[in-house]
Motif scaffolding. Structure first.
Motif, PDB file in Angstrom:
ATOM      1  N   LEU A 284      -3.350   7.098   2.313  1.00 23.17           N
ATOM      2  CA  LEU A 284      -1.647   7.019   1.843  1.00 23.17           C
ATOM      3  C   LEU A 284      -1.305   6.002   2.897  1.00 23.17           C
ATOM      4  CD1 LEU A 284      -0.043  10.492   3.452  1.00 23.17           C
ATOM      5  CD2 LEU A 284      -0.977   9.256   0.394  1.00 23.17           C
ATOM      6  N   ILE A 285      -1.021   5.049   2.010  1.00 20.70           N
ATOM      7  CA  ILE A 285      -0.483   3.156   2.255  1.00 20.70           C
ATOM      8  C   ILE A 285       0.254   3.223   1.780  1.00 20.70           C
ATOM      9  CG2 ILE A 285      -2.727   2.462   3.046  1.00 20.70           C
ATOM     10  CD1 ILE A 285      -3.149   1.823   0.098  1.00 20.70           C
ATOM     11  N   GLY A 286       1.412   2.029   2.254  1.00 22.52           N
ATOM     12  CA  GLY A 286       2.669   1.273   1.035  1.00 22.52           C
ATOM     13  C   GLY A 286       3.637   2.434   1.774  1.00 22.52           C
ATOM     14  N   ASP A 287       4.512   2.364   1.247  1.00 24.53           N
ATOM     15  CA  ASP A 287       5.882   3.487   1.198  1.00 24.53           C
ATOM     16  C   ASP A 287       5.822   5.255   1.260  1.00 24.53           C
ATOM     17  OD1 ASP A 287       7.109   0.649   1.413  1.00 24.53           O
ATOM     18  OD2 ASP A 287       8.513   1.443  -0.556  1.00 24.53           O
ATOM     19  N   ALA A 288       4.260   5.198   0.591  1.00 25.58           N
ATOM     20  CA  ALA A 288       4.258   6.333   0.419  1.00 25.58           C
ATOM     21  C   ALA A 288       3.875   7.157   2.103  1.00 25.58           C
ATOM     22  CB  ALA A 288       2.482   6.358  -0.466  1.00 25.58           C
ATOM     23  N   ALA A 289       2.933   6.066   3.098  1.00 26.34           N
ATOM     24  CA  ALA A 289       2.720   6.781   4.154  1.00 26.34           C
ATOM     25  C   ALA A 289       4.291   5.958   5.074  1.00 26.34           C
ATOM     26  CB  ALA A 289       1.536   5.665   4.699  1.00 26.34           C
ATOM     27  N   ASN A 290       5.165   5.324   5.073  1.00 25.58           N
ATOM     28  CA  ASN A 290       5.821   4.544   5.633  1.00 25.58           C
ATOM     29  C   ASN A 290       6.993   3.753   5.072  1.00 25.58           C
ATOM     30  OD1 ASN A 290       4.298   1.820   5.536  1.00 25.58           O
ATOM     31  ND2 ASN A 290       2.240   3.280   6.519  1.00 25.58           N
ATOM     32  N   ALA A 291       7.919   4.289   4.591  1.00 25.73           N
ATOM     33  CA  ALA A 291       9.140   3.834   4.394  1.00 25.73           C
ATOM     34  C   ALA A 291      10.450   3.135   4.827  1.00 25.73           C
ATOM     35  CB  ALA A 291       9.752   4.017   3.262  1.00 25.73           C
ATOM     36  N   MET A 292      10.551   1.745   5.137  1.00 27.45           N
ATOM     37  CA  MET A 292      10.731   1.570   6.049  1.00 27.45           C
ATOM     38  C   MET A 292      12.733   1.355   6.038  1.00 27.45           C
ATOM     39  SD  MET A 292       9.099  -1.810   8.018  1.00 27.45           S
ATOM     40  CE  MET A 292       7.497  -0.709   7.386  1.00 27.45           C
ATOM     41  N   CYS A 293      13.068   0.567   7.100  1.00 22.93           N
ATOM     42  CA  CYS A 293      14.040   0.015   6.625  1.00 22.93           C
ATOM     43  C   CYS A 293      13.678  -1.224   6.427  1.00 22.93           C
ATOM     44  CB  CYS A 293      15.694   0.335   7.428  1.00 22.93           C
ATOM     45  SG  CYS A 293      16.378   1.702   7.770  1.00 22.93           S
ATOM     46  N   PRO A 294      14.911  -2.120   5.474  1.00 27.26           N
ATOM     47  CA  PRO A 294      14.700  -3.209   5.509  1.00 27.26           C
ATOM     48  C   PRO A 294      14.543  -4.793   6.105  1.00 27.26           C
ATOM     49  CG  PRO A 294      16.329  -3.194   4.146  1.00 27.26           C
ATOM     50  CD  PRO A 294      16.145  -1.633   4.548  1.00 27.26           C
ATOM     51  N   ALA A 295      15.745  -3.961   7.732  1.00 26.81           N
ATOM     52  CA  ALA A 295      15.977  -5.175   8.168  1.00 26.81           C
ATOM     53  C   ALA A 295      14.973  -6.334   8.742  1.00 26.81           C
ATOM     54  CB  ALA A 295      16.638  -4.741   9.390  1.00 26.81           C
ATOM     55  N   LEU A 296      13.959  -5.430   8.448  1.00 22.93           N
ATOM     56  CA  LEU A 296      12.828  -7.143   9.269  1.00 22.93           C
ATOM     57  C   LEU A 296      12.348  -7.519   8.195  1.00 22.93           C
ATOM     58  CD1 LEU A 296      11.802  -5.540  12.670  1.00 22.93           C
ATOM     59  CD2 LEU A 296      13.259  -7.831  11.973  1.00 22.93           C
ATOM     60  N   ALA A 297      12.395  -7.076   6.679  1.00 22.05           N
ATOM     61  CA  ALA A 297      11.570  -7.452   5.383  1.00 22.05           C
ATOM     62  C   ALA A 297      10.256  -7.342   5.703  1.00 22.05           C
ATOM     63  CB  ALA A 297      12.398  -9.143   5.114  1.00 22.05           C
ATOM     64  N   GLN A 298       9.985  -6.315   5.884  1.00 22.04           N
ATOM     65  CA  GLN A 298       8.292  -5.929   6.084  1.00 22.04           C
ATOM     66  C   GLN A 298       7.963  -4.769   5.842  1.00 22.04           C
ATOM     67  OE1 GLN A 298       5.774  -7.479   7.540  1.00 22.04           O
ATOM     68  NE2 GLN A 298       7.155  -9.088   8.852  1.00 22.04           N
ATOM     69  N   GLY A 299       8.324  -4.195   5.051  1.00 23.73           N
ATOM     70  CA  GLY A 299       7.777  -2.723   4.207  1.00 23.73           C
ATOM     71  C   GLY A 299       6.337  -3.517   2.992  1.00 23.73           C
ATOM     72  N   ALA A 300       6.355  -4.291   2.613  1.00 20.45           N
ATOM     73  CA  ALA A 300       5.576  -4.134   1.556  1.00 20.45           C
ATOM     74  C   ALA A 300       4.105  -5.561   2.155  1.00 20.45           C
ATOM     75  CB  ALA A 300       6.055  -5.706   0.267  1.00 20.45           C
ATOM     76  N   GLU A 329      -5.922   5.187  13.254  1.00 20.59           N
ATOM     77  CA  GLU A 329      -5.860   4.953  15.041  1.00 20.59           C
ATOM     78  C   GLU A 329      -5.429   4.084  15.200  1.00 20.59           C
ATOM     79  OE1 GLU A 329      -8.521   6.476  18.936  1.00 20.59           O
ATOM     80  OE2 GLU A 329      -8.121   7.437  17.030  1.00 20.59           O
ATOM     81  N   ARG A 330      -6.096   2.587  14.311  1.00 20.64           N
ATOM     82  CA  ARG A 330      -5.973   0.945  15.106  1.00 20.64           C
ATOM     83  C   ARG A 330      -5.168   0.377  14.818  1.00 20.64           C
ATOM     84  NH1 ARG A 330     -11.362   0.146  13.264  1.00 20.64           N
ATOM     85  NH2 ARG A 330     -10.331  -0.733  11.770  1.00 20.64           N
ATOM     86  N   GLU A 331      -4.843   1.278  13.107  1.00 20.67           N
ATOM     87  CA  GLU A 331      -3.671  -0.026  12.429  1.00 20.67           C
ATOM     88  C   GLU A 331      -2.190   0.669  12.976  1.00 20.67           C
ATOM     89  OE1 GLU A 331      -4.184  -2.737  11.643  1.00 20.67           O
ATOM     90  OE2 GLU A 331      -6.439  -2.413  11.427  1.00 20.67           O
ATOM     91  N   ARG A 332      -1.640   2.100  12.499  1.00 22.19           N
ATOM     92  CA  ARG A 332      -0.817   2.523  12.876  1.00 22.19           C
ATOM     93  C   ARG A 332       0.209   2.251  13.485  1.00 22.19           C
ATOM     94  NH1 ARG A 332       0.512   8.703  11.646  1.00 22.19           N
ATOM     95  NH2 ARG A 332       3.064   7.957  12.342  1.00 22.19           N
ATOM     96  N   PRO A 333      -0.501   1.875  15.223  1.00 17.68           N
ATOM     97  CA  PRO A 333       0.749   1.545  16.266  1.00 17.68           C
ATOM     98  C   PRO A 333       1.832   0.479  15.792  1.00 17.68           C
ATOM     99  CG  PRO A 333      -1.133   2.002  17.370  1.00 17.68           C
ATOM    100  CD  PRO A 333      -1.366   2.049  15.807  1.00 17.68           C
ATOM    101  N   THR A 334       1.222  -0.410  15.248  1.00 20.13           N
ATOM    102  CA  THR A 334       1.628  -1.625  14.668  1.00 20.13           C
ATOM    103  C   THR A 334       2.938  -1.390  13.740  1.00 20.13           C
ATOM    104  OG1 THR A 334       0.242  -3.036  15.019  1.00 20.13           O
ATOM    105  CG2 THR A 334       2.122  -4.050  13.588  1.00 20.13           C
ATOM    106  N   GLN A 339       8.883  -0.295  12.176  1.00 16.77           N
ATOM    107  CA  GLN A 339       9.567   0.538  11.342  1.00 16.77           C
ATOM    108  C   GLN A 339      10.353   1.683  12.554  1.00 16.77           C
ATOM    109  OE1 GLN A 339       6.918   4.304  10.449  1.00 16.77           O
ATOM    110  NE2 GLN A 339       8.063   5.196   8.662  1.00 16.77           N
ATOM    111  N   GLU A 340      10.054   1.166  13.994  1.00 18.26           N
ATOM    112  CA  GLU A 340      11.518   1.631  14.168  1.00 18.26           C
ATOM    113  C   GLU A 340      12.347  -0.210  14.994  1.00 18.26           C
ATOM    114  OE1 GLU A 340       8.688   2.601  17.719  1.00 18.26           O
ATOM    115  OE2 GLU A 340       8.097   4.404  17.884  1.00 18.26           O
ATOM    116  N   ARG A 341      12.231  -0.444  14.838  1.00 17.68           N
ATOM    117  CA  ARG A 341      13.051  -1.881  15.032  1.00 17.68           C
ATOM    118  C   ARG A 341      13.681  -1.666  13.746  1.00 17.68           C
ATOM    119  NH1 ARG A 341       7.188  -5.629  17.060  1.00 17.68           N
ATOM    120  NH2 ARG A 341       7.260  -3.836  19.496  1.00 17.68           N
TER     121      ARG A 341
END
Ligand code: FAD
Ligand code: 5PR
Length: 374
Positions: A284-300, A329-334, A339-341
């Motif tokens: 899964l990639i994009g919003d399917a995997a990690n939809a986020m709040c828009p504050a940092l404008a980084q969803g896309a 494993e490599r990409e997820r932490p970023t 998402q948390e921020r």
């Protein structure tokens, strides 16, 4: 389950659900690496709903690799500063040094990404809804047809059927605020003197919580986002209550009058966190995997980075399933940190203080997913 062994002479094949920015970016990057790729879009038309969008260094670098950057640069701007006003007073004017950032209409970004996919030779099928996926390497369409693939990608957005058909464990969190996003004419002359080429983030917490994000996209188009708490029925109403917004933001009256003429849709902020992004030959990639709040404008931006790094990771891999797990494993932490921020800013509303784009908060914007491995 090895790509190489099952497809000796033949190119490996991917089936992708969703022709949004993220699905098309994955498709192009895979095609550039010798895959055959088919993208299924459930809508009858290839177009993007919504108003404007920001892209930062991280996303722009991916577009440079997929061949979409020239069109994006031709149809976007880098505003002089990101200004924040709190209760009508400027509290910060941020620039981001060497980090490029551009604002544009969603339609312009989409056209650029779509044309790059077409140039790369991606097959795109409209009116084609994916209803489920099989970790062994297949998708099923609403028509009942089953299509096999070496790799299946769910890039089908926040309501992903690929995800939900496979029972990925997920946590969805709604924030208290949400936003109505609209595209209106610039109205520069009517706005009077002022630095109207800036992005201006107008925050009022008093007498009530209302915010307008003012974003020039080009000479003609202005992206305006109207934030209000979900529980504020007047503030979240569409079409906008022009009088309410103009009373609270008199400096933007000409723009608000235009915005109040449009239908609009209010979207509550939401975060989706999955336990895993991949199972078997499905990712899964994009919003399917990690939809986020828009504050940092980084969803896309995050979605396109993960689409690109996935294509690099699986191309030439001896063991595709392991390559997907390693990629995760490599990409997820970023992405998790982003998402948390973003969720933190949505919860705290602390972007209203200004000067919030610290180096930590810009980590995602600076992340170079194309460098060492691309
Ligand atoms: P989508 O854009 O949702 O695309 C999914 C596609 O799949 C759609 O075309 C859909 O029709 C199709 N589809 C759905 N289901 C199926 C199915 N079953 N079968 C086939 N096709 C299907 N991001 C930024 O980077 N910068 C910003 O400034 C920014 N601002 C934002 C502001 C707000 C208010 C919000 C809510 C988000 C913002 N984002 C921003 C996030 C960004 O819009 C999303 O992260 C991005 O659009 C996700 O792309 P996607 O391709 O994953 O999903
Ligand atoms: N940044 C952007 C944006 O579109 C929104 C927000 C922040 C680019 C809202 O849509 O925090 O609400 C936000």
């Amino acid at each position: 389950p090895q790509v190489q062994s099952s497809t000796k002479a033949k190119a490996p094949h991917a089936e992708i659900a969703g022709a949004g920015y993220v699905g098309l970016t994955a498709a192009t990057a895979l095609r550039q690496r010798g895959w055959t790729v088919r993208v299924h879009e459930k809508s009858p038309e290839l177009r993007q709903f919504g108003a404007g969008i920001f892209l930062w260094e991280n996303g722009l670098r991916v577009l440079e690799k997929t061949g979409a950057a020239a069109d994006v640069f031709a149809n976007s701007v880098q505003p002089p500063v990101y200004e924040t006003r709190f209760q009508h007073k400027t509290v910060s004017k941020e620039t981001f040094g060497p980090i490029r950032w551009r604002t544009m209409t969603r339609q312009n970004l989409y056209s650029a990404v779509l044309e790059a996919a077409r140039r790369a030779g991606v097959e795109i099928v409209v009116n084609s809804e994916v209803v489920s996926a099989d970790p062994e390497g297949a998708i099923q369409l609403a028509s009942g047809e089953v299509l096999k693939a070496d790799l299946v990608l769910g890039a089908d957005g926040v309501g992903s059927k690929v995800r939900d058909s496979l029972g990925f464990k997920q946590t969805r969190t709604k924030s208290r605020d949400g936003i109505t996003r609209l595209l209106v004419p610039r109205k520069k002359a009517e706005l009077g003197p002022g630095e109207w080429d800036n992005v201006i983030d107008f925050w009022n917490l008093e007498p009530r919580v209302l915010r307008i994000l003012y974003v020039p996209c080009d000479e003609k188009n202005l992206y305006v986002a109207f934030m209000a708490p979900r529980e504020d029925t007047q503030g979240s109403r569409v079409p906008l209550d022009g009088d309410l917004w103009a009373e609270n933001f008199p400096e933007l009256r000409p723009v608000i009058e235009e915005a109040a003429k449009l239908a609009g849709r209010y979207d509550g902020y939401e975060t989706t966190v999955l336990e895993k992004w991949t199972t078997g030959k499905v990712a899964l990639i994009g919003d399917a995997a990690n939809a986020m709040c828009p504050a940092l404008a980084q969803g896309a931006g995050c979605g396109m980075m993960n689409a690109y790094s996935l294509a690099v990771a699986v191309s030439g891999a001896q063991d595709l399933e392991k390559a997907l797990r390693d990629w995760q494993e490599r990409e997820r932490p970023t992405t998790d940190r982003c998402q948390e921020r973003s969720a933190y800013f949505a919860a705290s509303r602390s972007m209203s203080k200004g000067n919030q784009f610290t180096p930590t908060m810009l980590e995602t914007a600076m992340y170079d997913v194309t460098g060492s491995r691309g």
